[in-house]
Scaffold this motif. Structure first.
Motif, PDB file in Angstrom:
ATOM      1  N   GLN A   1       0.867  -1.178   0.000  1.00 26.46           N
ATOM      2  CA  GLN A   1       0.000   0.000   0.000  1.00 26.46           C
ATOM      3  C   GLN A   1       0.901   1.224   0.000  1.00 26.46           C
ATOM      4  O   GLN A   1       1.744   1.390   0.879  1.00 26.46           O
ATOM      5  N   LEU A   2       0.768   2.065  -0.994  1.00 24.61           N
ATOM      6  CA  LEU A   2       1.613   3.245  -1.108  1.00 24.61           C
ATOM      7  C   LEU A   2       1.083   4.384  -0.243  1.00 24.61           C
ATOM      8  O   LEU A   2      -0.121   4.507  -0.034  1.00 24.61           O
ATOM      9  N   LEU A   3       1.993   5.212   0.257  1.00 22.53           N
ATOM     10  CA  LEU A   3       1.629   6.314   1.147  1.00 22.53           C
ATOM     11  C   LEU A   3       0.749   7.353   0.454  1.00 22.53           C
ATOM     12  O   LEU A   3      -0.114   7.956   1.079  1.00 22.53           O
ATOM     13  N   LEU A   4       0.974   7.565  -0.816  1.00 21.07           N
ATOM     14  CA  LEU A   4       0.220   8.586  -1.544  1.00 21.07           C
ATOM     15  C   LEU A   4      -1.071   8.049  -2.149  1.00 21.07           C
ATOM     16  O   LEU A   4      -1.740   8.735  -2.900  1.00 21.07           O
ATOM     17  N   GLY A   5      -1.400   6.827  -1.821  1.00 22.88           N
ATOM     18  CA  GLY A   5      -2.615   6.220  -2.362  1.00 22.88           C
ATOM     19  C   GLY A   5      -2.286   5.212  -3.450  1.00 22.88           C
ATOM     20  O   GLY A   5      -1.248   5.293  -4.081  1.00 22.88           O
ATOM     21  N   GLY A   6      -3.150   4.253  -3.635  1.00 24.29           N
ATOM     22  CA  GLY A   6      -2.905   3.214  -4.631  1.00 24.29           C
ATOM     23  C   GLY A   6      -2.084   2.084  -4.047  1.00 24.29           C
ATOM     24  O   GLY A   6      -1.792   2.057  -2.855  1.00 24.29           O
ATOM     25  N   SER A   7      -1.734   1.159  -4.912  1.00 23.91           N
ATOM     26  CA  SER A   7      -0.936   0.025  -4.463  1.00 23.91           C
ATOM     27  C   SER A   7       0.030  -0.392  -5.556  1.00 23.91           C
ATOM     28  O   SER A   7      -0.125  -0.026  -6.718  1.00 23.91           O
ATOM     29  N   GLU A   8       1.030  -1.155  -5.169  1.00 27.91           N
ATOM     30  CA  GLU A   8       2.042  -1.609  -6.107  1.00 27.91           C
ATOM     31  C   GLU A   8       2.281  -3.093  -5.878  1.00 27.91           C
ATOM     32  O   GLU A   8       2.374  -3.542  -4.739  1.00 27.91           O
ATOM     33  N   THR A   9       2.379  -3.865  -6.938  1.00 24.98           N
ATOM     34  CA  THR A   9       2.607  -5.305  -6.828  1.00 24.98           C
ATOM     35  C   THR A   9       3.960  -5.573  -6.181  1.00 24.98           C
ATOM     36  O   THR A   9       4.953  -4.933  -6.520  1.00 24.98           O
ATOM     37  N   CYS A  10       3.994  -6.516  -5.261  1.00 24.99           N
ATOM     38  CA  CYS A  10       5.247  -6.887  -4.593  1.00 24.99           C
ATOM     39  C   CYS A  10       6.171  -7.559  -5.598  1.00 24.99           C
ATOM     40  O   CYS A  10       5.806  -8.532  -6.250  1.00 24.99           O
ATOM     41  N   THR A  11       7.383  -7.001  -5.745  1.00 24.74           N
ATOM     42  CA  THR A  11       8.330  -7.538  -6.723  1.00 24.74           C
ATOM     43  C   THR A  11       9.007  -8.811  -6.220  1.00 24.74           C
ATOM     44  O   THR A  11       9.501  -9.605  -7.014  1.00 24.74           O
ATOM     45  N   CYS A  12       8.979  -9.036  -4.936  1.00 30.88           N
ATOM     46  CA  CYS A  12       9.619 -10.227  -4.371  1.00 30.88           C
ATOM     47  C   CYS A  12       8.830 -11.496  -4.687  1.00 30.88           C
ATOM     48  O   CYS A  12       9.409 -12.518  -5.029  1.00 30.88           O
TER      49      CYS A  12
ATOM     50  N   GLY B   1       3.374 -10.684  -6.712  1.00 29.82           N
ATOM     51  CA  GLY B   1       1.953 -10.528  -6.448  1.00 29.82           C
ATOM     52  C   GLY B   1       1.246 -11.784  -5.966  1.00 29.82           C
ATOM     53  O   GLY B   1       0.061 -11.767  -5.716  1.00 29.82           O
ATOM     54  N   SER B   2       1.996 -12.877  -5.813  1.00 26.04           N
ATOM     55  CA  SER B   2       1.357 -14.125  -5.394  1.00 26.04           C
ATOM     56  C   SER B   2       1.106 -14.161  -3.883  1.00 26.04           C
ATOM     57  O   SER B   2       0.226 -14.859  -3.417  1.00 26.04           O
ATOM     58  N   GLY B   3       1.918 -13.417  -3.129  1.00 31.50           N
ATOM     59  CA  GLY B   3       1.776 -13.390  -1.679  1.00 31.50           C
ATOM     60  C   GLY B   3       2.469 -14.529  -0.982  1.00 31.50           C
ATOM     61  O   GLY B   3       2.442 -14.629   0.232  1.00 31.50           O
ATOM     62  N   GLU B   4       3.108 -15.417  -1.742  1.00 30.67           N
ATOM     63  CA  GLU B   4       3.799 -16.556  -1.148  1.00 30.67           C
ATOM     64  C   GLU B   4       5.300 -16.423  -1.359  1.00 30.67           C
ATOM     65  O   GLU B   4       5.765 -15.975  -2.405  1.00 30.67           O
TER      66      GLU B   4
END
Length: 41
Positions: free
Chosen positions: A21-32, A35-38
């Motif tokens: 979750q970005l501070l200025l609003g919106g979101s960014e996919t996790c590069t690690c 985007g799978s979350g695992e």
């Protein structure tokens, strides 16, 4: 605050959400975890 346990290993960088979750609003996919979350380990 309770820690929830999951069967799969969640990504430590995005806490298993798959995005940041970005501070200025919106979101960014996790590069690690791409985007799978695992964790890839």
């Amino acid at each position: 605050m309770k820690m929830q346990t999951h069967d799969s290993k969640e990504c430590p960088y995005c806490s298993g959400k798959g995005y940041f979750q970005l501070l200025l609003g919106g979101s960014e996919t996790c590069t690690c975890c791409s985007g799978s979350g695992e964790s890839k380990k």
